[in-house]
Scaffold this motif. Structure first.
Motif, PDB file in Angstrom:
ATOM      1  N   MET A   1       0.860  -1.181   0.000  1.00  0.00           N
ATOM      2  CA  MET A   1       0.000   0.000   0.000  1.00  0.00           C
ATOM      3  C   MET A   1       0.898   1.234   0.000  1.00  0.00           C
ATOM      4  N   ALA A   2       0.913   1.992  -1.081  1.00  0.00           N
ATOM      5  CA  ALA A   2       1.855   3.093  -1.232  1.00  0.00           C
ATOM      6  C   ALA A   2       1.428   4.299  -0.420  1.00  0.00           C
ATOM      7  N   ILE A   3       2.391   5.171  -0.151  1.00  0.00           N
ATOM      8  CA  ILE A   3       2.097   6.408   0.548  1.00  0.00           C
ATOM      9  C   ILE A   3       1.272   7.313  -0.350  1.00  0.00           C
ATOM     10  N   VAL A   4       0.202   7.868   0.212  1.00  0.00           N
ATOM     11  CA  VAL A   4      -0.652   8.797  -0.521  1.00  0.00           C
ATOM     12  C   VAL A   4      -0.912   9.988   0.382  1.00  0.00           C
ATOM     13  N   ALA A   5      -1.352  11.081  -0.221  1.00  0.00           N
ATOM     14  CA  ALA A   5      -1.717  12.241   0.577  1.00  0.00           C
ATOM     15  C   ALA A   5      -2.986  11.913   1.338  1.00  0.00           C
ATOM     16  N   LEU A 111      11.198   1.374   5.031  1.00  0.00           N
ATOM     17  CA  LEU A 111      11.164   1.017   6.442  1.00  0.00           C
ATOM     18  C   LEU A 111      10.050   0.028   6.742  1.00  0.00           C
ATOM     19  N   ILE A 112       8.836   0.335   6.295  1.00  0.00           N
ATOM     20  CA  ILE A 112       7.727  -0.549   6.650  1.00  0.00           C
ATOM     21  C   ILE A 112       7.734  -1.832   5.816  1.00  0.00           C
ATOM     22  N   ARG A 113       8.257  -1.768   4.574  1.00  0.00           N
ATOM     23  CA  ARG A 113       8.396  -3.011   3.799  1.00  0.00           C
ATOM     24  C   ARG A 113       9.435  -3.921   4.441  1.00  0.00           C
ATOM     25  N   GLY A 114      10.503  -3.332   4.957  1.00  0.00           N
ATOM     26  CA  GLY A 114      11.534  -4.129   5.605  1.00  0.00           C
ATOM     27  C   GLY A 114      11.062  -4.783   6.888  1.00  0.00           C
ATOM     28  N   TYR A 115       9.954  -4.309   7.435  1.00  0.00           N
ATOM     29  CA  TYR A 115       9.413  -4.874   8.677  1.00  0.00           C
ATOM     30  C   TYR A 115       8.560  -6.118   8.407  1.00  0.00           C
ATOM     31  N   PRO A 117       7.391  -9.842   7.601  1.00  0.00           N
ATOM     32  CA  PRO A 117       5.944 -10.034   7.547  1.00  0.00           C
ATOM     33  C   PRO A 117       5.156  -9.398   8.686  1.00  0.00           C
ATOM     34  N   TYR A 118       5.830  -8.696   9.595  1.00  0.00           N
ATOM     35  CA  TYR A 118       5.104  -8.071  10.695  1.00  0.00           C
ATOM     36  C   TYR A 118       4.381  -6.816  10.200  1.00  0.00           C
ATOM     37  N   PRO A 119       3.218  -6.492  10.763  1.00  0.00           N
ATOM     38  CA  PRO A 119       2.453  -5.330  10.298  1.00  0.00           C
ATOM     39  C   PRO A 119       3.105  -4.011  10.700  1.00  0.00           C
ATOM     40  N   ALA A 120       2.986  -3.019   9.818  1.00  0.00           N
ATOM     41  CA  ALA A 120       3.478  -1.668  10.092  1.00  0.00           C
ATOM     42  C   ALA A 120       2.718  -0.684   9.205  1.00  0.00           C
ATOM     43  N   LEU A 121       2.497   0.513   9.716  1.00  0.00           N
ATOM     44  CA  LEU A 121       1.797   1.532   8.946  1.00  0.00           C
ATOM     45  C   LEU A 121       2.252   2.915   9.373  1.00  0.00           C
ATOM     46  N   ASP A 128      -5.367   9.016   9.910  1.00  0.00           N
ATOM     47  CA  ASP A 128      -5.571   8.560   8.541  1.00  0.00           C
ATOM     48  C   ASP A 128      -4.302   7.847   8.085  1.00  0.00           C
ATOM     49  N   VAL A 129      -4.479   6.685   7.443  1.00  0.00           N
ATOM     50  CA  VAL A 129      -3.347   5.864   7.014  1.00  0.00           C
ATOM     51  C   VAL A 129      -2.784   6.434   5.719  1.00  0.00           C
ATOM     52  N   VAL A 130      -1.502   6.779   5.733  1.00  0.00           N
ATOM     53  CA  VAL A 130      -0.857   7.272   4.521  1.00  0.00           C
ATOM     54  C   VAL A 130       0.013   6.213   3.872  1.00  0.00           C
ATOM     55  N   SER A 131       0.328   5.153   4.602  1.00  0.00           N
ATOM     56  CA  SER A 131       1.062   4.027   4.023  1.00  0.00           C
ATOM     57  C   SER A 131       0.926   2.826   4.942  1.00  0.00           C
ATOM     58  N   ALA A 132       0.919   1.640   4.367  1.00  0.00           N
ATOM     59  CA  ALA A 132       0.834   0.410   5.150  1.00  0.00           C
ATOM     60  C   ALA A 132       1.517  -0.707   4.386  1.00  0.00           C
ATOM     61  N   ASN A 133       2.083  -1.667   5.114  1.00  0.00           N
ATOM     62  CA  ASN A 133       2.746  -2.784   4.444  1.00  0.00           C
ATOM     63  C   ASN A 133       1.794  -3.968   4.304  1.00  0.00           C
TER      64      ASN A 133
END
Length: 286
Positions: A1-5, A111-115, A117-121, A128-133
Motif C-alpha cells: 500500500m503506497a504512501i498517498v496524501a 522502512l515498513i516493507r523491511g518490517y 511479515p510483521y504489520p506496520a503503517l 488517517d493511514v498514509v502508508s501500510a505494508n
C-alpha cells in the motif's frame, strides 16, 4: 500500500485576537506548569512571563519559540503562537505528495516493507493511514469495502463494529488503550478534527460478548498490553510501538507517526513467517 496524501489534516488554531499572551497562558495551564517553573525552564523571570501572558510585554520571536519548546507545543500550534505575536510562521506545511518530500516517502516505504511479515503503517495527526505494508493488508482481509475507502482511518478500522473490533479477543482492553491514546493526543494538539474522530469511535457499540479482560494464555505474562486478534482461525498477539520524527521542521512531517506491531508470542512469529514463506512461493510461481 503506497504512501498517498491523506484526506484530512488537523485544523490549525487561529491566532487569538488579543495576542499571544492568552494562548501561552492556555498552554501553560494545560501543562499544569506555574509561571515560576516555566520561567526557570526558559531562563526568564516569573514577572516577565506574567507580563507576556497579560499583554503588558511583547515577547521576542526567540522567546515565543523558547516558551513553546518548554511547553511542548506541537509544531502546527507554534506557527499560531508566532502569528499571534506578530511574527511570520517558522514551520512550513509541505503536502505529502510534494516532490520535496520524495526522499521521506521512499524512506518510509522501505522502512515498513523491511518490517514484513510483521504489520506496520504510517498515520497522520488524525490517524488517517498514509502508508501500510502487506502485514497490515493481511489483517484487513474480509473488511467491508466501505471501510477501506480513502481516507483509510486506523482508529475507525480498528474500533468499528464492522471492522476489526469483532476479531479482537481482548477488545475492551485494547479499546480502552486506544481511546486513552486519543485523549492524550486531543489534549496535546487541540484539533477539532481529532475531537470529532474521538467522539465518533468512542460511541461505537462494544459487543456484549466481548470479554472484560484478555483470555489467559497459560504462558508467562506479556511484556506489554497485546492486541489479540483472530485471523484465519488462529489468534495472533501483537504489541505496538509508535515512532515520530525528532525535531521536525515541517508541520506535515511533525504529524506523521510510524506504528509497528511486534509479535508477542512464539506462535505468532511462527505463523507469520510460515504464511509469508507460502505467499512468497506463490508469487515466485506466478
Amino acid at each position: 500500500m503506497a504512501i498517498v496524501a491523506s484526506g484530512t489534516t488537523a485544523s490549525p488554531t487561529a491566532p487569538a485576537a488579543r495576542g499571544v499572551g492568552p494562548l501561552l497562558r492556555s498552554w501553560r495551564e494545560r501543562r499544569r506548569i506555574s509561571q515560576l517553573e516555566l520561567a526557570l525552564r526558559a531562563d526568564s523571570s516569573a514577572r516577565h512571563i506574567s507580563f507576556v501572558e497579560t499583554g503588558r510585554s511583547r515577547p521576542s520571536e526567540e522567546m515565543v519559540l523558547r516558551l513553546a519548546e518548554h511547553l511542548e507545543v506541537p509544531v502546527r500550534e507554534r506557527n499560531a503562537l508566532l502569528l499571534a505575536a506578530g511574527y511570520a510562521p517558522r514551520y512550513r506545511q509541505t503536502p505529502l505528495d510534494d516532490p520535496a518530500l520524495g526522499p521521506l516517502r521512499e524512506g518510509l516505504e522501505r522502512l515498513i516493507r523491511g518490517y514484513e511479515p510483521y504489520p506496520a503503517l504510517v498515520v497522520d495527526a488524525t490517524y488517517d493511514v498514509v502508508s501500510a505494508n502487506r502485514g497490515i493488508t493481511m489483517l484487513l482481509e474480509g473488511i467491508p469495502e466501505r471501510l477501506l475507502a480513502a481516507p483509510l482511518n486506523a482508529m475507525r478500522l480498528t474500533l468499528h463494529p464492522d471492522g476489526l473490533a469483532p476479531r479482537i479477543r481482548n477488545l475492551r482492553e485494547w479499546r480502552a488503550h486506544l481511546l486513552a491514546q486519543m485523549e492524550r493526543q486531543v489534549a496535546l494538539h487541540r484539533s477539532a478534527a481529532l475531537c470529532e474522530l474521538y467522539d465518533e469511535v468512542a460511541a461505537y457499540p462494544v459487543p456484549r460478548s466481548a470479554p472484560e479482560t484478555a483470555e489467559p494464555s497459560g504462558r508467562a505474562p506479556y511484556f506489554a498490553l497485546p492486541m489479540r486478534i483472530e485471523h484465519d482461525g488462529r489468534v495472533l498477539s501483537f504489541v505496538s510501538s509508535i515512532s515520530t520524527f525528532n525535531t521536525p521542521m515541517d508541520v506535515t512531517v511533525a504529524e506523521l507517526a510510524i506504528e509497528t506491531f511486534l509479535p508477542a508470542d512464539p506462535d505468532t512469529v511462527e505463523y507469520l513467517h510460515s504464511s509469508w514463506a507460502g505467499k512468497s512461493r506463490e508469487a515466485w510461481r506466478e
